[in-house]
Design a protein around this motif. Structure first.
Motif, PDB file in Angstrom:
ATOM      1  N   ARG A   1       0.826  -1.212   0.000  1.00 15.60           N
ATOM      2  CA  ARG A   1       0.000   0.000   0.000  1.00 15.60           C
ATOM      3  C   ARG A   1       0.865   1.269   0.000  1.00 15.60           C
ATOM      4  NH1 ARG A   1      -2.808  -3.666  -0.506  1.00 15.60           N
ATOM      5  NH2 ARG A   1      -2.847  -2.751  -2.543  1.00 15.60           N
ATOM      6  N   ARG A   2       1.917   1.276   0.818  1.00 16.60           N
ATOM      7  CA  ARG A   2       2.795   2.457   0.879  1.00 16.60           C
ATOM      8  C   ARG A   2       3.510   2.676  -0.450  1.00 16.60           C
ATOM      9  NH1 ARG A   2       3.580   0.089   5.969  1.00 16.60           N
ATOM     10  NH2 ARG A   2       5.521  -0.933   5.342  1.00 16.60           N
ATOM     11  N   THR A   3       3.911   1.588  -1.083  1.00 14.19           N
ATOM     12  CA  THR A   3       4.596   1.717  -2.371  1.00 14.19           C
ATOM     13  C   THR A   3       3.639   2.252  -3.429  1.00 14.19           C
ATOM     14  OG1 THR A   3       6.018  -0.156  -1.756  1.00 14.19           O
ATOM     15  CG2 THR A   3       6.018   0.518  -4.066  1.00 14.19           C
TER      16      THR A   3
ATOM     17  N   VAL B   1       4.038   5.529  -5.762  1.00 13.69           N
ATOM     18  CA  VAL B   1       3.922   5.412  -7.219  1.00 13.69           C
ATOM     19  C   VAL B   1       2.914   6.437  -7.745  1.00 13.69           C
ATOM     20  CG1 VAL B   1       3.117   3.877  -9.066  1.00 13.69           C
ATOM     21  CG2 VAL B   1       4.649   3.006  -7.288  1.00 13.69           C
ATOM     22  N   GLU B   2       1.782   6.529  -7.081  1.00 11.19           N
ATOM     23  CA  GLU B   2       0.768   7.497  -7.488  1.00 11.19           C
ATOM     24  C   GLU B   2       1.303   8.919  -7.391  1.00 11.19           C
ATOM     25  OE1 GLU B   2      -3.911   8.625  -6.513  1.00 11.19           O
ATOM     26  OE2 GLU B   2      -2.882   7.061  -5.361  1.00 11.19           O
ATOM     27  N   SER B   3       2.032   9.207  -6.326  1.00 10.91           N
ATOM     28  CA  SER B   3       2.600  10.545  -6.171  1.00 10.91           C
ATOM     29  C   SER B   3       3.560  10.879  -7.305  1.00 10.91           C
ATOM     30  CB  SER B   3       3.341  10.658  -4.830  1.00 10.91           C
ATOM     31  OG  SER B   3       2.441  10.542  -3.744  1.00 10.91           O
ATOM     32  N   PHE B   4       4.383   9.908  -7.684  1.00 11.28           N
ATOM     33  CA  PHE B   4       5.325  10.184  -8.767  1.00 11.28           C
ATOM     34  C   PHE B   4       4.611  10.421 -10.092  1.00 11.28           C
ATOM     35  CE2 PHE B   4       7.674   8.746 -12.488  1.00 11.28           C
ATOM     36  CZ  PHE B   4       8.714   9.667 -12.465  1.00 11.28           C
ATOM     37  N   PHE B   5       3.683   9.560 -10.449  1.00 14.06           N
ATOM     38  CA  PHE B   5       3.060   9.681 -11.763  1.00 14.06           C
ATOM     39  C   PHE B   5       2.099  10.875 -11.862  1.00 14.06           C
ATOM     40  CE2 PHE B   5       4.346   5.133 -12.161  1.00 14.06           C
ATOM     41  CZ  PHE B   5       5.155   5.301 -13.270  1.00 14.06           C
ATOM     42  N   HIS B   6       1.773  11.469 -10.745  1.00 15.71           N
ATOM     43  CA  HIS B   6       0.984  12.696 -10.755  1.00 15.71           C
ATOM     44  C   HIS B   6       1.844  13.938 -10.985  1.00 15.71           C
ATOM     45  CE1 HIS B   6      -2.946  11.226  -8.624  1.00 15.71           C
ATOM     46  NE2 HIS B   6      -2.847  10.861  -9.885  1.00 15.71           N
ATOM     47  N   LEU B   7       3.159  13.780 -10.996  1.00 10.61           N
ATOM     48  CA  LEU B   7       4.038  14.920 -11.228  1.00 10.61           C
ATOM     49  C   LEU B   7       3.877  15.441 -12.652  1.00 10.61           C
ATOM     50  CD1 LEU B   7       7.317  13.594  -9.547  1.00 10.61           C
ATOM     51  CD2 LEU B   7       5.816  15.392  -8.661  1.00 10.61           C
TER      52      LEU B   7
ATOM     53  N   PRO C   1      10.315  11.500  -1.546  1.00 11.68           N
ATOM     54  CA  PRO C   1      11.458  11.051  -0.743  1.00 11.68           C
ATOM     55  C   PRO C   1      11.390   9.584  -0.299  1.00 11.68           C
ATOM     56  CG  PRO C   1      10.715  13.222  -0.022  1.00 11.68           C
ATOM     57  CD  PRO C   1       9.692  12.727  -0.994  1.00 11.68           C
ATOM     58  N   SER C   2      10.180   9.056  -0.037  1.00 10.94           N
ATOM     59  CA  SER C   2      10.075   7.682   0.462  1.00 10.94           C
ATOM     60  C   SER C   2      10.046   6.643  -0.654  1.00 10.94           C
ATOM     61  CB  SER C   2       8.826   7.540   1.328  1.00 10.94           C
ATOM     62  OG  SER C   2       7.653   7.917   0.616  1.00 10.94           O
ATOM     63  N   PHE C   3      10.050   7.086  -1.908  1.00 14.65           N
ATOM     64  CA  PHE C   3       9.983   6.168  -3.053  1.00 14.65           C
ATOM     65  C   PHE C   3      11.111   5.133  -3.001  1.00 14.65           C
ATOM     66  CE2 PHE C   3      10.586   4.805  -7.413  1.00 14.65           C
ATOM     67  CZ  PHE C   3       9.328   4.847  -8.001  1.00 14.65           C
ATOM     68  N   ARG C   4      12.322   5.599  -2.724  1.00 17.12           N
ATOM     69  CA  ARG C   4      13.480   4.698  -2.693  1.00 17.12           C
ATOM     70  C   ARG C   4      13.324   3.636  -1.606  1.00 17.12           C
ATOM     71  NH1 ARG C   4      19.871   6.451  -2.376  1.00 17.12           N
ATOM     72  NH2 ARG C   4      20.726   4.325  -2.156  1.00 17.12           N
ATOM     73  N   THR C   5      13.005   4.067  -0.391  1.00 18.41           N
ATOM     74  CA  THR C   5      12.894   3.138   0.736  1.00 18.41           C
ATOM     75  C   THR C   5      11.852   2.065   0.476  1.00 18.41           C
ATOM     76  OG1 THR C   5      13.575   4.843   2.302  1.00 18.41           O
ATOM     77  CG2 THR C   5      12.363   2.960   3.193  1.00 18.41           C
ATOM     78  N   HIS C   6      10.680   2.478   0.019  1.00 20.18           N
ATOM     79  CA  HIS C   6       9.593   1.519  -0.151  1.00 20.18           C
ATOM     80  C   HIS C   6       9.805   0.592  -1.341  1.00 20.18           C
ATOM     81  CE1 HIS C   6       6.914   4.528   2.219  1.00 20.18           C
ATOM     82  NE2 HIS C   6       7.513   3.680   3.022  1.00 20.18           N
TER      83      HIS C   6
END
Length: 320
Positions: free
Chosen positions: A54-56, A60-66, A132-137
Motif C-alpha cells: 500500500r505504501r509503495t 507510485v501514485e505521487s510520482f506519476f501525478h508529477l 522522498p520515500s519512493f526509494r525506501t519503499h
C-alpha cells in the motif's frame, strides 16, 4: 468450464516455506502443474507485507501525478528502459509498432562497482527527489519479492526433479527489476489503435505481480481462449517468461497475456500495477535442461541471458 468461471490455480507459499512434507510436495506439484498448463498461478501466503504494498502504491501514485516535464527528467535513453522512467507510449509489444498506453519506472538491483555480475549498462538506480520515500519503499518491496521468487524457483526445480538451487542460482545477483506501471484513463491519454498492454510474453524466468488497482489482465489459454486473471488483495499472480520456457524446452510455456482497455466510460479509471521480473545474471547461459531434451525436441541453442535480453529489448522498442 466457461470463461466466466475458469480460474488459474491458487497455492500457498507458506506451505512450501514451512509446511509439512506433504504440504511441500503438494505445493510443488500444483505450482508446477499450473505453470505447465497455464503459465500462470496465484500465490497467497507469500510473506509480502500488505502495508508495504500500500505504501509503495501511494508513492507510485505521487510520482506519476508529477508534471510531464518533471517525470521526463528521469528518463535516461541509454538505459534502454531498464532503470528509472520510461515515458508513455514508448514501449510496444513484440511485432507491433503502436506503443502501449502506459508509462513506468524500473527499480533494479544495486551491485557495487567491480562486482562480477554487475551489468554493463543500466547498472545503478536513479531516484525521484520529489517523492522522498519512493526509494525506501520500492527497495524494500524489491527485496521481499526477490526472496519469495527464490523460493518459487526452488519449487520449480523440485518439480523437474533436478538440483533444488538450479533456477535460484541462475537468478542470484541477477538483473531482476521491479516495474511500477501507470495506465492513465483513456479519456486523458490515448494512441489510436493502442491498448494498455498489447498481447505479449514476458522475457524473464518468472514474473511476480502484486495485485493491481483495477482489472484488465487476461491470459491466452492453450486452446486459444482469453480468460481474465484477477490479482486479488493478499495474492500475487506468478507467470513464466521466455527464459523459463527456453530453459525447460517449452515444458513450461511463456504464456501470452495482455491488459485490455476499460470496456466502458464508467470503468475508464487509472490503473497501477507492480510486476517483479525475475532475471538471471547477465552471463548465465540459457540452455535446455537435459531432462527435457529428446531427439524430436533438442531445444534452442545456448545464449547468454544478457544477449537474449538485449535481443528482446530491441524487439519491443526500448533499445536500437
Amino acid at each position: 468450464m466457461s470463461r466466466a468461471t475458469r480460474r488459474i490455480p491458487l497455492v500457498n507459499l507458506s506451505h512450501y516455506r514451512s509446511g509439512t512434507p506433504e504440504e511441500r510436495a503438494r505445493f510443488v506439484r500444483v505450482f508446477g502443474d499450473a505453470l505447465k498448463e497455464f503459465g500462470f498461478v496465484s500465490v497467497e501466503g507469500h510473506g509480502i507485507d500488505d502495508g508495504l504494498i500500500r505504501r509503495t502504491y501511494a508513492d507510485v501514485e505521487s510520482f506519476f501525478h508529477l508534471p510531464e516535464q518533471v517525470k521526463h527528467r528521469y528518463h535516461v535513453p541509454e538505459f534502454g528502459g531498464q532503470r528509472a522512467y520510461t515515458p508513455f507510449g514508448k514501449e510496444h509489444a513484440k511485432n507491433r509498432t503502436v506503443g502501449d498506453l502506459k508509462e513506468f519506472w524500473h527499480v533494479g538491483r544495486d551491485l557495487p562497482e567491480g562486482h562480477p555480475r554487475r551489468p554493463d549498462t543500466a547498472a545503478y538506480n536513479i531516484w525521484p527527489e520529489e517523492v522522498p520515500s519512493f526509494r525506501t519503499h520500492t527497495l524494500a518491496l524489491y527485496r521481499a519479492l526477490d526472496e519469495a521468487a527464490a523460493l518459487m524457483l526452488r519449487a520449480v526445480a523440485e518439480y523437474f526433479g533436478i538440483e533444488r538451487n538450479t533456477f535460484s542460482d541462475m537468478a542470484q545477483d541477477g538483473t531482476s527489476v521491479l516495474r511500477v506501471i501507470h495506465y492513465p484513463p483513456l479519456k486523458e491519454k490515448f494512441i489510436p489503435g493502442a491498448v494498455r498492454a498489447a498481447e505479449h510474453e514476458d522475457i524473464n524466468l518468472l514474473t511476480l505481480l502484486c495485485e493491481g488497482t483495477a482489472s484488465g489482465l487476461e491470459l491466452l489459454t492453450r486452446d486459444g481462449e482469453w480468460i481474465p486473471v484477477d490479482t486479488l488483495r493478499g495474492q500475487i499472480v506468478v507467470d513464466s517468461g521466455d527464459m523459463m520456457s527456453r530453459v525447460t524446452n517449452g515444458v513450461i510455456p511463456s504464456t501470452t497475456h495482455r491488459v485490455v482497455n476499460p470496456p466502458s466510460a464508467a470503468e475508464d479509471n487509472t490503473r497501477y500495477s507492480m510486476p517483479f521480473f525475475v532475471h538471471p545474471y547477465p552471463e548465465c547461459v540459457l540452455k535446455p535442461l537435459e531432462c527435457t531434451v529428446t531427439p524430436d525436441n533438442p531445444g534452442q541453442p545456448p545464449i547468454t541471458a544478457d544477449a537474449f535480453l538485449k535481443q528482446r529489448l530491441r524487439e519491443i522498442g526500448l533499445i536500437k
